[in-house]
Design a protein around this motif. Structure first.
Motif, PDB file in Angstrom:
ATOM      1  N   MET A   1     -45.346 -31.617  53.312  1.00 13.23           N
ATOM      2  CA  MET A   1     -44.765 -32.963  53.264  1.00 13.23           C
ATOM      3  C   MET A   1     -45.769 -33.979  53.813  1.00 13.23           C
ATOM      4  O   MET A   1     -46.462 -33.705  54.784  1.00 13.23           O
ATOM      5  CB  MET A   1     -43.497 -33.037  54.114  1.00 13.23           C
ATOM      6  N   ASN A   2     -45.806 -35.139  53.189  1.00 11.66           N
ATOM      7  CA  ASN A   2     -46.661 -36.184  53.738  1.00 11.66           C
ATOM      8  C   ASN A   2     -45.927 -36.902  54.878  1.00 11.66           C
ATOM      9  O   ASN A   2     -44.750 -36.650  55.138  1.00 11.66           O
ATOM     10  CB  ASN A   2     -47.128 -37.145  52.645  1.00 11.66           C
ATOM     11  N   ARG A   3     -46.631 -37.815  55.524  1.00  7.88           N
ATOM     12  CA  ARG A   3     -46.060 -38.454  56.706  1.00  7.88           C
ATOM     13  C   ARG A   3     -44.794 -39.252  56.377  1.00  7.88           C
ATOM     14  O   ARG A   3     -43.823 -39.244  57.139  1.00  7.88           O
ATOM     15  CB  ARG A   3     -47.079 -39.353  57.385  1.00  7.88           C
ATOM     16  N   ASP A   4     -44.806 -39.968  55.259  1.00  8.54           N
ATOM     17  CA  ASP A   4     -43.630 -40.760  54.884  1.00  8.54           C
ATOM     18  C   ASP A   4     -42.403 -39.876  54.673  1.00  8.54           C
ATOM     19  O   ASP A   4     -41.284 -40.233  55.069  1.00  8.54           O
ATOM     20  CB  ASP A   4     -43.901 -41.567  53.615  1.00  8.54           C
ATOM     21  N   GLU A   5     -42.617 -38.731  54.067  1.00  2.21           N
ATOM     22  CA  GLU A   5     -41.506 -37.792  53.844  1.00  2.21           C
ATOM     23  C   GLU A   5     -41.000 -37.232  55.165  1.00  2.21           C
ATOM     24  O   GLU A   5     -39.787 -37.092  55.371  1.00  2.21           O
ATOM     25  CB  GLU A   5     -41.963 -36.653  52.922  1.00  2.21           C
ATOM     26  N   LEU A   6     -41.923 -36.920  56.080  1.00  4.09           N
ATOM     27  CA  LEU A   6     -41.524 -36.438  57.412  1.00  4.09           C
ATOM     28  C   LEU A   6     -40.729 -37.515  58.149  1.00  4.09           C
ATOM     29  O   LEU A   6     -39.697 -37.222  58.757  1.00  4.09           O
ATOM     30  CB  LEU A   6     -42.747 -36.042  58.239  1.00  4.09           C
ATOM     31  N   ALA A   7     -41.228 -38.740  58.108  1.00  5.20           N
ATOM     32  CA  ALA A   7     -40.537 -39.840  58.796  1.00  5.20           C
ATOM     33  C   ALA A   7     -39.125 -40.014  58.246  1.00  5.20           C
ATOM     34  O   ALA A   7     -38.175 -40.210  59.009  1.00  5.20           O
ATOM     35  CB  ALA A   7     -41.341 -41.132  58.650  1.00  5.20           C
ATOM     36  N   LYS A   8     -38.981 -39.923  56.943  1.00 10.01           N
ATOM     37  CA  LYS A   8     -37.651 -40.052  56.329  1.00 10.01           C
ATOM     38  C   LYS A   8     -36.730 -38.929  56.796  1.00 10.01           C
ATOM     39  O   LYS A   8     -35.556 -39.159  57.123  1.00 10.01           O
ATOM     40  CB  LYS A   8     -37.782 -40.036  54.808  1.00 10.01           C
ATOM     41  N   ALA A   9     -37.258 -37.710  56.852  1.00  6.22           N
ATOM     42  CA  ALA A   9     -36.463 -36.560  57.296  1.00  6.22           C
ATOM     43  C   ALA A   9     -36.030 -36.718  58.751  1.00  6.22           C
ATOM     44  O   ALA A   9     -34.881 -36.432  59.106  1.00  6.22           O
ATOM     45  CB  ALA A   9     -37.252 -35.263  57.116  1.00  6.22           C
ATOM     46  N   VAL A  10     -36.940 -37.189  59.596  1.00  2.00           N
ATOM     47  CA  VAL A  10     -36.607 -37.399  61.010  1.00  2.00           C
ATOM     48  C   VAL A  10     -35.566 -38.503  61.137  1.00  2.00           C
ATOM     49  O   VAL A  10     -34.576 -38.355  61.868  1.00  2.00           O
ATOM     50  CB  VAL A  10     -37.873 -37.740  61.829  1.00  2.00           C
ATOM     51  N   ARG A  11     -35.769 -39.596  60.429  1.00  2.00           N
ATOM     52  CA  ARG A  11     -34.845 -40.733  60.501  1.00  2.00           C
ATOM     53  C   ARG A  11     -33.420 -40.321  60.153  1.00  2.00           C
ATOM     54  O   ARG A  11     -32.452 -40.807  60.758  1.00  2.00           O
ATOM     55  CB  ARG A  11     -35.332 -41.840  59.546  1.00  2.00           C
ATOM     56  N   GLN A  12     -33.277 -39.406  59.209  1.00  2.00           N
ATOM     57  CA  GLN A  12     -31.946 -38.946  58.786  1.00  2.00           C
ATOM     58  C   GLN A  12     -31.244 -38.123  59.866  1.00  2.00           C
ATOM     59  O   GLN A  12     -30.024 -38.004  59.855  1.00  2.00           O
ATOM     60  CB  GLN A  12     -32.058 -38.148  57.490  1.00  2.00           C
ATOM     61  N   GLU A  13     -32.014 -37.546  60.794  1.00  2.00           N
ATOM     62  CA  GLU A  13     -31.434 -36.695  61.845  1.00  2.00           C
ATOM     63  C   GLU A  13     -31.038 -37.470  63.100  1.00  2.00           C
ATOM     64  O   GLU A  13     -30.349 -36.928  63.959  1.00  2.00           O
ATOM     65  CB  GLU A  13     -32.433 -35.604  62.257  1.00  2.00           C
ATOM     66  N   LEU A  14     -31.495 -38.713  63.212  1.00  2.00           N
ATOM     67  CA  LEU A  14     -31.363 -39.434  64.480  1.00  2.00           C
ATOM     68  C   LEU A  14     -30.525 -40.695  64.346  1.00  2.00           C
ATOM     69  O   LEU A  14     -30.608 -41.394  63.325  1.00  2.00           O
ATOM     70  CB  LEU A  14     -32.751 -39.836  64.996  1.00  2.00           C
ATOM     71  N   PRO A  15     -29.757 -41.023  65.389  1.00  2.00           N
ATOM     72  CA  PRO A  15     -29.098 -42.334  65.404  1.00  2.00           C
ATOM     73  C   PRO A  15     -30.159 -43.436  65.535  1.00  2.00           C
ATOM     74  O   PRO A  15     -31.302 -43.174  65.927  1.00  2.00           O
ATOM     75  CB  PRO A  15     -28.198 -42.275  66.636  1.00  2.00           C
TER      76      PRO A  15
END
Length: 196
Positions: A1-15
């Motif tokens: 995964m590239n950084r943007d995809e990782l950031a999106k995945a993290v954002r979905q897990e966090l308030p």
């Protein structure tokens, strides 16, 4: 995964507030990496992922601990420690991250450990001093972080120990061991003192 995809995945897990914390940790980690010579790309990646499992249920994290990987003794300690160890396992499995420095920086960003690597210290401290944090003693640690990474890590560990003890909480053995190791690093006499 590239950084943007990782950031999106993290954002979905966090308030929202924890995602904003994560972004501040990334910025702080990059500043510390630049100041102390750590790998900026690894600092960015570890900071981005450090709280990936923070809001997972107790049951979900416990299942990952019980199947092996994270140390079993976590189950006898504060739930707040679990997400770091579980997170290192999960980001390896889910995102294919295999860099041991990144995984260790995620794994030990809450507890610390003896013989912390430069990246471990950068992520540990970035999480502790990011600009949104407000608690007694933070200003002193921020000042130390501008001059001496080891002294700042030692002070943050000592503050954490005092906080836990004052509230009657158990101290995770790695945290005490990390503090003792940092005492040795910070207070080791220089070669000039040894020769006099």
């Amino acid at each position: 995964m590239n950084r943007d995809e990782l950031a999106k995945a993290v954002r979905q897990e966090l308030p929202k507030n924890r995602w904003e914390h994560t972004l501040r940790v990334v910025d702080t980690a990059l500043e510390l990496a630049d100041r102390y010579g750590a790998d900026a790309e690894k600092a960015d990646r570890a900071a981005l992922l450090h709280d990936f499992c923070k809001y997972w249920s107790r049951e979900r994290m416990e299942a990952i601990i019980r199947r092996g990987g994270p140390p079993q003794d976590l189950l006898q300690h504060n739930l707040q420690l679990w997400h770091a160890f579980v997170g290192a396992e999960v980001v390896q499995e889910q995102f294919g991250i295999t860099d041991s420095e990144i995984l260790d920086a995620i794994r030990y960003h809450t507890s610390g450990r003896p013989h912390m690597s430069l990246l471990d210290k950068v992520i540990f401290l970035a999480d502790y001093i990011e600009p949104g944090r407000r608690f007694p003693g933070i200003s002193e640690v921020r000042e130390l972080a501008r001059e001496d990474l080891d002294k700042a890590v030692l002070k943050s560990l000592e503050n954490t120990l005092i906080f836990l003890i004052q509230r009657g909480h158990k101290v995770y053995p790695l945290t005490m061991a990390a503090r003792n190791d940092m005492v040795d690093r910070v207070r080791r006499p220089s070669s000039k003192e040894e020769s006099s």
